[in-house]
Enzyme design. Structure first.
Site, short mmCIF file in Angstrom:
data_model
loop_
_atom_site.label_atom_id
_atom_site.label_comp_id
_atom_site.label_asym_id
_atom_site.label_seq_id
_atom_site.Cartn_x
_atom_site.Cartn_y
_atom_site.Cartn_z
N ASP A 12 6.88 13.17 -4.94
CA ASP A 12 5.73 12.33 -4.62
C ASP A 12 6.15 11.32 -3.56
O ASP A 12 7.35 11.04 -3.39
CB ASP A 12 5.22 11.59 -5.87
CG ASP A 12 3.93 10.81 -5.60
OD1 ASP A 12 3.17 11.20 -4.71
OD2 ASP A 12 3.69 9.81 -6.29
N SER A 13 5.18 10.75 -2.88
CA SER A 13 5.49 9.72 -1.89
C SER A 13 5.88 8.41 -2.56
O SER A 13 6.45 7.53 -1.92
CB SER A 13 4.28 9.49 -0.97
OG SER A 13 3.16 9.08 -1.73
N TYR A 44 1.65 7.92 2.52
CA TYR A 44 1.52 9.12 3.35
C TYR A 44 0.12 9.22 3.97
O TYR A 44 -0.06 9.92 4.97
CB TYR A 44 1.77 10.38 2.50
CG TYR A 44 3.23 10.74 2.34
CD1 TYR A 44 4.25 9.84 2.63
CD2 TYR A 44 3.59 12.00 1.87
CE1 TYR A 44 5.58 10.18 2.48
CE2 TYR A 44 4.93 12.36 1.72
CZ TYR A 44 5.92 11.45 2.02
OH TYR A 44 7.23 11.79 1.86
N ASN A 76 -1.12 13.91 -4.07
CA ASN A 76 -2.37 14.50 -3.61
C ASN A 76 -2.40 14.65 -2.10
O ASN A 76 -2.89 15.66 -1.59
CB ASN A 76 -3.55 13.65 -4.10
CG ASN A 76 -3.92 13.95 -5.53
OD1 ASN A 76 -4.64 14.90 -5.81
ND2 ASN A 76 -3.42 13.15 -6.45
N THR A 77 -1.88 13.68 -1.36
CA THR A 77 -1.89 13.77 0.10
C THR A 77 -1.04 14.94 0.57
O THR A 77 -1.46 15.73 1.42
CB THR A 77 -1.39 12.46 0.72
OG1 THR A 77 -2.22 11.38 0.29
CG2 THR A 77 -1.43 12.54 2.23
N CYS A 187 -6.27 11.28 -7.92
CA CYS A 187 -5.15 10.41 -7.56
C CYS A 187 -4.28 10.25 -8.79
O CYS A 187 -4.81 9.99 -9.89
CB CYS A 187 -5.65 9.06 -7.06
SG CYS A 187 -4.32 7.84 -6.79
N THR A 188 -2.97 10.36 -8.62
CA THR A 188 -2.08 10.32 -9.78
C THR A 188 -1.88 8.91 -10.33
O THR A 188 -1.24 8.74 -11.37
CB THR A 188 -0.72 10.95 -9.43
OG1 THR A 188 -0.21 10.35 -8.23
CG2 THR A 188 -0.86 12.45 -9.23
#
Length: 268
Positions: A12-13, A44, A76-77, A187-188
């Site tokens: 993940d970012s 991101y 998600n991005t 969105c997480t």
């Protein structure tokens, strides 16, 4: 995969992907997990698809080099903009969060109408809209940019967060979508405010959490591959920025203390 104890890399970012990891640990406790948070280069959402792809592929290679036999893109991005590039550059199975969330949302909606709440970047990609429409679902996307900073502030049950969420959802369930019966969390970060969202959403609405959905897909794939394991989950964490901040904020998302984080620096 041939090991009795699978090693799963999660990317993940930042911190939100830890909600996906939390659900995987719950469903698949007998596995080893490597979590990579690219915290030095978030968000991101303000970057081009090319840049996101480059960052994500680099992280995927890092996780593979550390033994990951499956990759979960818990961003998600990155899932929306770079999943094909990641799959092309990886040597192991890759699962994103968009398709599992869309599958679950489509199955849960009796009226075939779904509202998706997500960040600006995810909404701009229209990844969920396309995935849901491909499944015969009428979908509406709503960007909720204020929710991520509120969650990271720890205001998960604050009256300010509740009022902001109420305004967003009132706007989302308008203009022909009053009867939408599923709210898909794209969105997480949002699983941390799921009880709050349930309170402010229309009573007839079912909430679908893409973090839970993704963990379910991973568990199903491992079951089909015949994986068998024993023992408690092994957890290793890597971050590209402050390890202290990762430990502090990450514990909220994971739902348990994070003892050790290794700082890494990937080349551009």
């Amino acid at each position: 995969m041939t090991k009795l104890r699978p090693c799963i890399g999660v990317f993940d970012s930042g911190f939100g992907g830890l909600t996906v990891l939390r659900e995987m640990v719950r469903l698949i406790p007998n596995a080893d997990y490597l979590y990579f948070g690219d915290t030095a280069r978030l968000p991101y959402g303000s970057k081009s698809a090319e840049t996101v792809s480059r960052y994500a592929v680099g992280a995927a290679h890092f996780l593979e080099q550390h033994g990951a036999e499956m990759l979960v893109i818990a961003c998600n991005t990155a899932s929306a903009l770079a999943l094909d590039s990641i799959r092309a550059g990886a040597h192991v199975p890759v699962i994103g969060v968009v398709e599992p969330g869309a599958d679950h949302g489509a199955q849960a909606s009796k009226g075939k109408t779904v509202v998706v709440v997500a960040t600006d970047a995810t909404v701009s990609s229209h990844a969920y809209l396309k995935a849901l429409e491909a499944r015969g679902i009428s979908a509406k996307e709503k960007a909720c940019p204020l929710l991520v900073p509120l969650v990271e502030e720890g205001w998960t049950d604050h009256k300010v967060t509740e009022e902001v969420a109420r305004i967003y959802l009132d706007e989302a369930f308008r203009d022909g979508f009053q009867a939408a019966d599923v709210l898909l969390l794209g969105c997480t970060h949002y699983p941390l405010i799921k009880p709050l969202l349930q309170r402010v959403a229309p009573e007839h609405v079912t909430i679908v959490d893409s973090a839970e959905s993704t963990a379910g897909v991973v568990a199903k794939q491992l079951a089909q591959s015949g994986e068998r394991a024993a023992g408690k989950p092994g957890l290793k964490f890597f971050a590209t920025d402050s390890v202290e901040k990762f430990r502090r904020l990450g514990a909220r998302f994971l739902g348990q203390p994070i003892e050790e984080v290794q700082h890494v620096q990937l080349s551009e």
